[in-house]
Design an enzyme around this catalytic site. Structure first.
Site, PDB file in Angstrom:
ATOM      1  CE  LYS A 126      -0.556  -3.497 -31.566  1.00  0.00           C
ATOM      2  NZ  LYS A 126      -0.498  -2.080 -31.994  1.00  0.00           N
ATOM      3  CG  ASP A 166       1.287  -2.992 -34.903  1.00  0.00           C
ATOM      4  OD1 ASP A 166       1.150  -1.875 -34.400  1.00  0.00           O
ATOM      5  OD2 ASP A 166       2.359  -3.639 -34.785  1.00  0.00           O
TER       6      ASP A 166
HETATM    7  P1  NDP Z   1       4.795  -2.274 -41.435  1.00  0.00           P
HETATM    8  O1  NDP Z   1       4.681  -3.753 -41.375  1.00  0.00           O
HETATM    9  O2  NDP Z   1       4.080  -1.534 -42.494  1.00  0.00           O
HETATM   10  O3  NDP Z   1       6.342  -1.857 -41.533  1.00  0.00           O
HETATM   11  C1  NDP Z   1       7.249  -2.245 -40.573  1.00  0.00           C
HETATM   12  C2  NDP Z   1       8.636  -1.800 -41.021  1.00  0.00           C
HETATM   13  O4  NDP Z   1       9.559  -2.025 -39.963  1.00  0.00           O
HETATM   14  C3  NDP Z   1       9.148  -2.588 -42.206  1.00  0.00           C
HETATM   15  O5  NDP Z   1       9.986  -1.759 -42.970  1.00  0.00           O
HETATM   16  C4  NDP Z   1       9.923  -3.724 -41.559  1.00  0.00           C
HETATM   17  O6  NDP Z   1      10.933  -4.266 -42.397  1.00  0.00           O
HETATM   18  C5  NDP Z   1      10.527  -3.016 -40.366  1.00  0.00           C
HETATM   19  N1  NDP Z   1      10.681  -3.969 -39.259  1.00  0.00           N
HETATM   20  C6  NDP Z   1       9.710  -4.686 -38.651  1.00  0.00           C
HETATM   21  N2  NDP Z   1      10.221  -5.464 -37.694  1.00  0.00           N
HETATM   22  C7  NDP Z   1      11.533  -5.245 -37.714  1.00  0.00           C
HETATM   23  C8  NDP Z   1      12.608  -5.754 -36.955  1.00  0.00           C
HETATM   24  N3  NDP Z   1      12.412  -6.658 -35.983  1.00  0.00           N
HETATM   25  N4  NDP Z   1      13.850  -5.273 -37.219  1.00  0.00           N
HETATM   26  C9  NDP Z   1      14.042  -4.352 -38.207  1.00  0.00           C
HETATM   27  N5  NDP Z   1      13.070  -3.832 -38.980  1.00  0.00           N
HETATM   28  C10 NDP Z   1      11.831  -4.279 -38.710  1.00  0.00           C
HETATM   29  O7  NDP Z   1       4.371  -1.763 -39.995  1.00  0.00           O
HETATM   30  P2  NDP Z   1       3.938  -0.288 -39.531  1.00  0.00           P
HETATM   31  O8  NDP Z   1       4.659   0.739 -40.323  1.00  0.00           O
HETATM   32  O9  NDP Z   1       2.464  -0.277 -39.475  1.00  0.00           O
HETATM   33  O10 NDP Z   1       4.456  -0.265 -38.023  1.00  0.00           O
HETATM   34  C11 NDP Z   1       5.749   0.235 -37.650  1.00  0.00           C
HETATM   35  C12 NDP Z   1       5.748   0.596 -36.189  1.00  0.00           C
HETATM   36  O11 NDP Z   1       4.747   1.594 -35.940  1.00  0.00           O
HETATM   37  C13 NDP Z   1       5.420  -0.546 -35.217  1.00  0.00           C
HETATM   38  O12 NDP Z   1       6.129  -0.352 -34.014  1.00  0.00           O
HETATM   39  C14 NDP Z   1       3.928  -0.360 -34.958  1.00  0.00           C
HETATM   40  O13 NDP Z   1       3.534  -0.934 -33.725  1.00  0.00           O
HETATM   41  C15 NDP Z   1       3.860   1.151 -34.908  1.00  0.00           C
HETATM   42  N6  NDP Z   1       2.554   1.760 -35.131  1.00  0.00           N
HETATM   43  C16 NDP Z   1       1.816   1.483 -36.256  1.00  0.00           C
HETATM   44  C17 NDP Z   1       0.597   2.114 -36.454  1.00  0.00           C
HETATM   45  C18 NDP Z   1      -0.205   1.916 -37.695  1.00  0.00           C
HETATM   46  O14 NDP Z   1      -1.239   2.578 -37.818  1.00  0.00           O
HETATM   47  N7  NDP Z   1       0.191   1.071 -38.621  1.00  0.00           N
HETATM   48  C19 NDP Z   1       0.042   3.022 -35.449  1.00  0.00           C
HETATM   49  C20 NDP Z   1       0.928   3.301 -34.349  1.00  0.00           C
HETATM   50  C21 NDP Z   1       2.112   2.664 -34.209  1.00  0.00           C
HETATM   51  P3  NDP Z   1      10.600  -5.359 -43.526  1.00  0.00           P
HETATM   52  O15 NDP Z   1       9.987  -4.602 -44.655  1.00  0.00           O
HETATM   53  O16 NDP Z   1      11.906  -5.987 -43.885  1.00  0.00           O
HETATM   54  O17 NDP Z   1       9.636  -6.310 -42.900  1.00  0.00           O
HETATM   55  O1  2IT Z   2      -0.149   0.873 -32.352  1.00  0.00           O
HETATM   56  C1  2IT Z   2      -1.199   1.372 -32.806  1.00  0.00           C
HETATM   57  O2  2IT Z   2      -1.711   2.372 -32.300  1.00  0.00           O
HETATM   58  C2  2IT Z   2      -1.794   0.775 -34.004  1.00  0.00           C
HETATM   59  N1  2IT Z   2      -1.232  -0.178 -34.554  1.00  0.00           N
HETATM   60  C3  2IT Z   2      -3.088   1.302 -34.549  1.00  0.00           C
HETATM   61  C4  2IT Z   2      -4.247   0.752 -33.758  1.00  0.00           C
HETATM   62  C5  2IT Z   2      -5.610   1.070 -34.328  1.00  0.00           C
HETATM   63  O3  2IT Z   2      -6.574   0.541 -33.732  1.00  0.00           O
HETATM   64  O4  2IT Z   2      -5.752   1.812 -35.286  1.00  0.00           O
END
Ligand code: NDP
Ligand code: 2IT
Length: 444
Positions: A126, A166
């Site tokens: 990561k 992420d």
């Molecule tokens: P994005 O940046 O697309 O969205 C994140 C969302 O969460 C936004 O709505 C953001 O609000 C909100 N957010 C972020 N930090 C905070 C905080 N500290 N307090 C409150 N709200 C918060 O990220 P993802 O959707 O990609 O990721 C979301 C979660 O999923 C994370 O935990 C990530 O590690 C996990 N994840 C993501 C994957 C992926 O493929 N993208 C895969 C597996 C897990 P705002 O719009 O105001 O910033």
């Molecule tokens: O938390 C996660 O699994 C991710 N943000 C996706 C990682 C990836 O390599 O697609």
């Protein structure tokens, strides 16, 4: 002292200022106890748990860039290459002001088990930076990404370490990062996943984490005599994972009624409108107040509170430690019968324990959000073959992987006499494959 306690003590002492990392290690090692007990002396002799909880490599670097006023800014960049026992390091990059070594190490550690559960040959890593893309111009984001990649490019490659997105890293950032890697290396190769479709990305990768979450929830409910049909779903977050979780929840017959961002949350009794949400958060990069303005029937609340709406199924999809003990009590009292984590470690340890002991089905993130990284691995396969599969083909493989993951955890939980404990099932199933590969490869 049992081996697990010895190692937990060691991790705590060696990482005193890393609470998120310790939380992730504690959750995993606690539930591995029965699996460790079976081979305790062999594992102790080969220091397996010490090796498992120590990253192979943690790279910290300076990221200087020039803002639109001509001022030089400096951020901290990170890449933690945690474990390569079963494949090249694989895992996302997070750009958020809260990023520090503890956060990146917790995410890297979780990724090791998650990637193992996918059944695909990917190790865990990561990275990220304490850079906040919010409010920055496209030129500033490009300048930051180019500087970040100038350093990161020394440590990654299609067979060594393959980053992805992420929080704060979406298609715009991946594009700038890929362009700079290509320019520095002179090679057009699958060194990142989540790429755009015109330059080597996979169809369905954008949707994969959210869709995968709903596929595993669907299977978990089916196997427990329940279904999503007609159910009310509470979702947190409004980013990549939340948006596609909401879209798939609709497609599977449920009604998603909430979403949230870092400023507040929405309750929409008619169900969240995906098109409006997409325009507000993904096109305009605005606050959720604009969603409420566009949907008069919905209500926008400031701050936290998304778990106060009674629901059948809750899907935390924003960030770590966003569903706490008080929230768990409110959810269970309101009739919620299933929680599945779209985010990484969104549920605190005491909240998880409360939900599990009050009959709420609980699917941990390392299983339920694995669809994103699994589809990244499918993107790597397509890049190696120099082929592109259709949306339907990738989506069918994703669904199949999520169903298999559920049965893998269910069987591991049963095999260790903890039926229905999917946290233990995920940790044990993920661990056994990595431990076996580490064992075979000597003391490295
Ligand atoms: P994005 O940046 O697309 O969205 C994140 C969302 O969460 C936004 O709505 C953001 O609000 C909100 N957010 C972020 N930090 C905070 C905080 N500290 N307090 C409150 N709200 C918060 O990220 P993802 O959707 O990609 O990721 C979301 C979660 O999923 C994370 O935990 C990530 O590690 C996990 N994840 C993501 C994957 C992926 O493929 N993208 C895969 C597996 C897990 P705002 O719009 O105001 O910033
Ligand atoms: O938390 C996660 O699994 C991710 N943000 C996706 C990682 C990836 O390599 O697609």
């Amino acid at each position: 002292m049992p081996y697990v306690d010895e190692v937990l003590e060691r991790v705590k002492q060696q990482n005193p200022d890393q609470p998120e990392f310790y939380q992730a290690v504690y959750e995993v090692l606690e539930s591995l106890r029965p699996a460790i007990a079976k081979k305790e002396s062999a594992y102790r002799k080969s220091a397996l748990l010490e090796r498992l909880t120590t990253p192979e490599r943690a790279i910290l670097f300076r990221v200087p860039w020039v803002d639109d006023r001509g001022q030089v800014q400096v951020n901290n960049g990170y890449r933690v290459q945690f474990n390569s026992a079963i494949g090249p390091y694989k895992g996302g990059l997070r750009f958020h002001p809260s990023v520090n070594l503890s956060v990146i190490k917790f995410l890297g550690f979780e990724q090791v088990f998650k990637n193992s559960l996918t059944g695909l040959p990917i190790g865990g890593g990561k990275g990220g930076a304490d850079f906040d893309p919010k409010g920055k111009s496209d030129r500033e984001v490009m300048a930051f990404c180019q500087s970040f990649m100038t350093e990161l490019s020394k440590y990654i490659g299609p067979d060594t370490d393959v980053p992805a997105g992420d929080i704060g890293v979406g298609s715009r950032e991946i594009g700038y990062l890929f362009g700079q890697y290509k320019r520095l290396s002179g090679r057009y190769e699958g060194v990142l996943t989540g790429k755009g479709l015109s330059y080597g990305g996979s169809l369905a990768r954008t949707q994969a984490t959210g869709y995968g979450l709903l596929y595993i929830v669907d299977e978990m409910l089916r196997c427990n005599g329940k279904s999503l049909e007609g159910k009310t779903v509470a979702v947190s977050g409004a980013g990549n994972v939340a948006t596609y979780a909401i879209e798939k929840a609709w497609q599977l017959g449920a009604k998603p009624v909430t979403c949230s961002d870092s400023t507040g949350w929405i309750y929409d009794p008619d169900g969240i409108d995906v098109a409006t949400l997409t325009v507000v958060k993904h096109v305009r990069r605005a606050r959720l107040t604009e969603y409420a303005a566009a949907r008069p029937g919905s209500v926008c609340h400031e701050g936290k509170g998304v778990w106060s709406i009674p629901c059948d199924v809750a899907l935390p999809c924003a960030t770590q430690n966003e569903l706490l003990l008080e929230d768990a009590k409110v959810l269970a009292a309101g009739g919620c019968f299933a929680v599945a984590e779209g985010a990484n470690m969104p549920t605190s340890l005491d909240a998880t324990a409360y939900l599990q002991s009050h009959g709420v089905l609980f699917c941990p993130g390392k299983a339920s959000n694995a669809g994103g990284v699994a589809t990244s691995a499918l993107e790597m396969s397509q890049n190696s073959q120099r082929l592109s599969w259709s949306f339907e083909e990738v989506d069918a493989k994703l669904s199949d992987i999520m169903v298999k993951i559920f049965h893998n955890l269910d069987e591991a939980a049963n095999a260790y006499d903890m039926p229905g404990n999917y946290v233990a099932g995920a940790n044990i199933a993920g661990f056994l494959k990595v431990a076996d590969a580490m064992d075979a490869q000597g003391y490295v």
